[in-house]
Design a protein around this motif. Structure first.
Motif, PDB file in Angstrom:
ATOM      1  N   UNK A  40       0.822  -1.210   0.000  1.00 45.84           N
ATOM      2  CA  UNK A  40       0.000   0.000   0.000  1.00 45.84           C
ATOM      3  C   UNK A  40       0.860   1.267   0.000  1.00 45.84           C
ATOM      4  N   UNK A  41       1.989   1.196   0.687  1.00 42.31           N
ATOM      5  CA  UNK A  41       2.903   2.347   0.754  1.00 42.31           C
ATOM      6  C   UNK A  41       3.703   2.522  -0.527  1.00 42.31           C
ATOM      7  N   UNK A  42       4.076   1.408  -1.160  1.00 44.39           N
ATOM      8  CA  UNK A  42       4.974   1.462  -2.316  1.00 44.39           C
ATOM      9  C   UNK A  42       4.262   1.666  -3.654  1.00 44.39           C
ATOM     10  N   UNK A  43       3.004   1.274  -3.736  1.00 44.97           N
ATOM     11  CA  UNK A  43       2.251   1.447  -4.980  1.00 44.97           C
ATOM     12  C   UNK A  43       1.624   2.841  -5.001  1.00 44.97           C
ATOM     13  N   UNK A  44       1.813   3.616  -6.068  1.00 40.77           N
ATOM     14  CA  UNK A  44       1.372   5.016  -6.096  1.00 40.77           C
ATOM     15  C   UNK A  44      -0.142   5.224  -5.942  1.00 40.77           C
ATOM     16  N   UNK A  45      -0.946   4.273  -6.467  1.00 45.78           N
ATOM     17  CA  UNK A  45      -2.406   4.466  -6.450  1.00 45.78           C
ATOM     18  C   UNK A  45      -3.083   3.200  -5.911  1.00 45.78           C
ATOM     19  N   UNK A  46      -2.851   2.922  -4.624  1.00 44.27           N
ATOM     20  CA  UNK A  46      -3.360   1.686  -4.025  1.00 44.27           C
ATOM     21  C   UNK A  46      -4.493   1.970  -3.042  1.00 44.27           C
ATOM     22  N   UNK A  47      -5.405   1.010  -2.936  1.00 41.04           N
ATOM     23  CA  UNK A  47      -6.479   1.042  -1.937  1.00 41.04           C
ATOM     24  C   UNK A  47      -6.431  -0.286  -1.196  1.00 41.04           C
ATOM     25  N   UNK A  48      -6.364  -0.218   0.140  1.00 38.92           N
ATOM     26  CA  UNK A  48      -6.202  -1.427   0.954  1.00 38.92           C
ATOM     27  C   UNK A  48      -7.498  -1.750   1.691  1.00 38.92           C
ATOM     28  N   UNK A  49      -7.930  -3.012   1.544  1.00 36.74           N
ATOM     29  CA  UNK A  49      -9.144  -3.502   2.203  1.00 36.74           C
ATOM     30  C   UNK A  49      -8.793  -4.726   3.049  1.00 36.74           C
ATOM     31  N   UNK A  50      -9.338  -4.784   4.257  1.00 42.88           N
ATOM     32  CA  UNK A  50      -9.062  -5.901   5.169  1.00 42.88           C
ATOM     33  C   UNK A  50     -10.286  -6.809   5.307  1.00 42.88           C
ATOM     34  N   UNK A  51     -10.020  -8.104   5.475  1.00 41.24           N
ATOM     35  CA  UNK A  51     -11.086  -9.056   5.797  1.00 41.24           C
ATOM     36  C   UNK A  51     -10.706  -9.758   7.094  1.00 41.24           C
ATOM     37  N   UNK A  52     -11.545  -9.622   8.095  1.00 42.79           N
ATOM     38  CA  UNK A  52     -11.302 -10.252   9.405  1.00 42.79           C
ATOM     39  C   UNK A  52     -11.544 -11.756   9.334  1.00 42.79           C
ATOM     40  N   UNK A  53     -10.885 -12.471  10.261  1.00 41.29           N
ATOM     41  CA  UNK A  53     -11.047 -13.935  10.364  1.00 41.29           C
ATOM     42  C   UNK A  53     -10.787 -14.590   9.010  1.00 41.29           C
ATOM     43  N   UNK A  54      -9.662 -14.227   8.426  1.00 42.84           N
ATOM     44  CA  UNK A  54      -9.372 -14.671   7.062  1.00 42.84           C
ATOM     45  C   UNK A  54      -7.867 -14.812   6.865  1.00 42.84           C
ATOM     46  N   UNK A  79     -11.981 -18.403   1.485  1.00 39.77           N
ATOM     47  CA  UNK A  79     -12.374 -18.486   2.898  1.00 39.77           C
ATOM     48  C   UNK A  79     -13.522 -17.541   3.255  1.00 39.77           C
ATOM     49  N   UNK A  80     -13.520 -16.352   2.668  1.00 38.82           N
ATOM     50  CA  UNK A  80     -14.579 -15.361   2.931  1.00 38.82           C
ATOM     51  C   UNK A  80     -15.079 -14.818   1.586  1.00 38.82           C
ATOM     52  N   UNK A  81     -15.653 -15.692   0.753  1.00 43.53           N
ATOM     53  CA  UNK A  81     -15.978 -15.283  -0.623  1.00 43.53           C
ATOM     54  C   UNK A  81     -16.979 -14.140  -0.717  1.00 43.53           C
ATOM     55  N   UNK A  82     -17.978 -14.119   0.144  1.00 41.79           N
ATOM     56  CA  UNK A  82     -18.979 -13.042   0.054  1.00 41.79           C
ATOM     57  C   UNK A  82     -18.355 -11.684   0.360  1.00 41.79           C
ATOM     58  N   UNK A  83     -17.550 -11.633   1.417  1.00 40.64           N
ATOM     59  CA  UNK A  83     -16.886 -10.380   1.780  1.00 40.64           C
ATOM     60  C   UNK A  83     -15.863  -9.982   0.717  1.00 40.64           C
ATOM     61  N   UNK A  84     -15.137 -10.967   0.204  1.00 42.00           N
ATOM     62  CA  UNK A  84     -14.154 -10.699  -0.851  1.00 42.00           C
ATOM     63  C   UNK A  84     -14.837 -10.085  -2.072  1.00 42.00           C
ATOM     64  N   UNK A  85     -15.927 -10.703  -2.512  1.00 37.92           N
ATOM     65  CA  UNK A  85     -16.625 -10.211  -3.703  1.00 37.92           C
ATOM     66  C   UNK A  85     -17.216  -8.823  -3.473  1.00 37.92           C
TER      67      UNK A  85
END
Length: 255
Positions: free
Chosen positions: A214-228, A235-241
């Protein structure tokens, strides 16, 4: 998995749906079936393509991440793909990064999930004892937050793979190639929008790897999935999608 595996011109791949191209790249021990829920969710609106990467078919001397990137380029040329949304998990993410650097003109946006390229702790720091099914089961479970995600079918598949001498030699060669090919100094050249969808409990490419991407890529967006863990789309297909769709809508609004 009820999707047809097509075989053409030396390529084996799945193709479902119509629209803009969503190209999916699996990991080192991954399979096309890893993406089943992504195909279900996105094939109504996208042309979803998943090539089988020839990890076990390459000559030993050329087994490496760069060779896989060249294979992906041949596949893209064969299918005449442009304006691609490229999504890679684990080793597939690493291959996607190399491809984006070599052929940025073909890629609209990139999504990485549990990607190698900066750091990975493959098999939990040790190569599996091939003869021990229980040991292999433990290492496959290590990939996920919930060990139950490592179904018997999945463990059987990995056990069979690593008890094939030709395959195991190539797995080792590919893993070494990925570790050697650190991309930290090149990521600033990737200026397209990049979505990072990461398991908060990933032990193979831990959360700090996602933070560094996220720090090194100029135009990045970071999303987290808990318990994954390392394979959020399994493992968490609905949240991933949900997060994948959110990122793609965000990119569309930018244009």
């Amino acid at each position: 998995m009820n999707y047809v595996l097509r075989e053409e011109n030396g390529f084996r791949y799945i193709e479902e749906g119509e629209g803009e191209t969503l190209l999916l790249l699996h990991g080192l021990m991954g399979a096309l079936s890893n993406w089943e829920k992504v195909i279900e969710a996105f094939s109504p609106n996208y042309r979803v393509l998943i090539p089988m990467l020839p990890i076990y078919d390459l000559p030993l001397l050329t087994t490496g991440v760069k060779t896989l990137s060249k294979f992906v380029h041949k596949f893209i040329k064969y299918k005449k793909l442009t304006n691609i949304t490229l999504l890679g998990n684990s080793l597939g993410g690493h291959v996607a990064l190399i491809y984006c650097l070599a052929h940025p003109e073909n890629i609209k946006t990139l999504i990485l999930t549990g990607s190698s390229g900066l750091y990975e702790n493959a098999f939990g720091g040790s190569f599996p004892r091939r003869e021990s099914y229980d040991f292999v089961k433990e290492k496959v479970e290590y990939t996920f937050y919930d060990p139950a995600t490592a179904t018997k079918e999945l463990v059987d598949e990995v056990f069979q793979t690593i008890n094939d001498r030709n395959r195991v030699i190539r797995i080792l060669a590919m893993a070494k190639s990925a570790i050697r090919h650190n991309m930290g100094k090149e990521l600033h050249k990737i200026t397209i929008p990049v979505g990072l969808i990461w398991g908060k409990n990933d032990k193979i490419t831990p959360p700090e790897v996602a933070v560094e991407f996220n720090q090194l890529l100029p135009d990045a967006s970071l999303y987290w999935i808990d318990h994954c863990g390392h394979a959020p789309m399994m493992e968490q297909p609905e949240q991933f999608n949900l997060l994948l769709r959110e990122f793609l809508e965000k990119v569309t609004l930018k244009v």
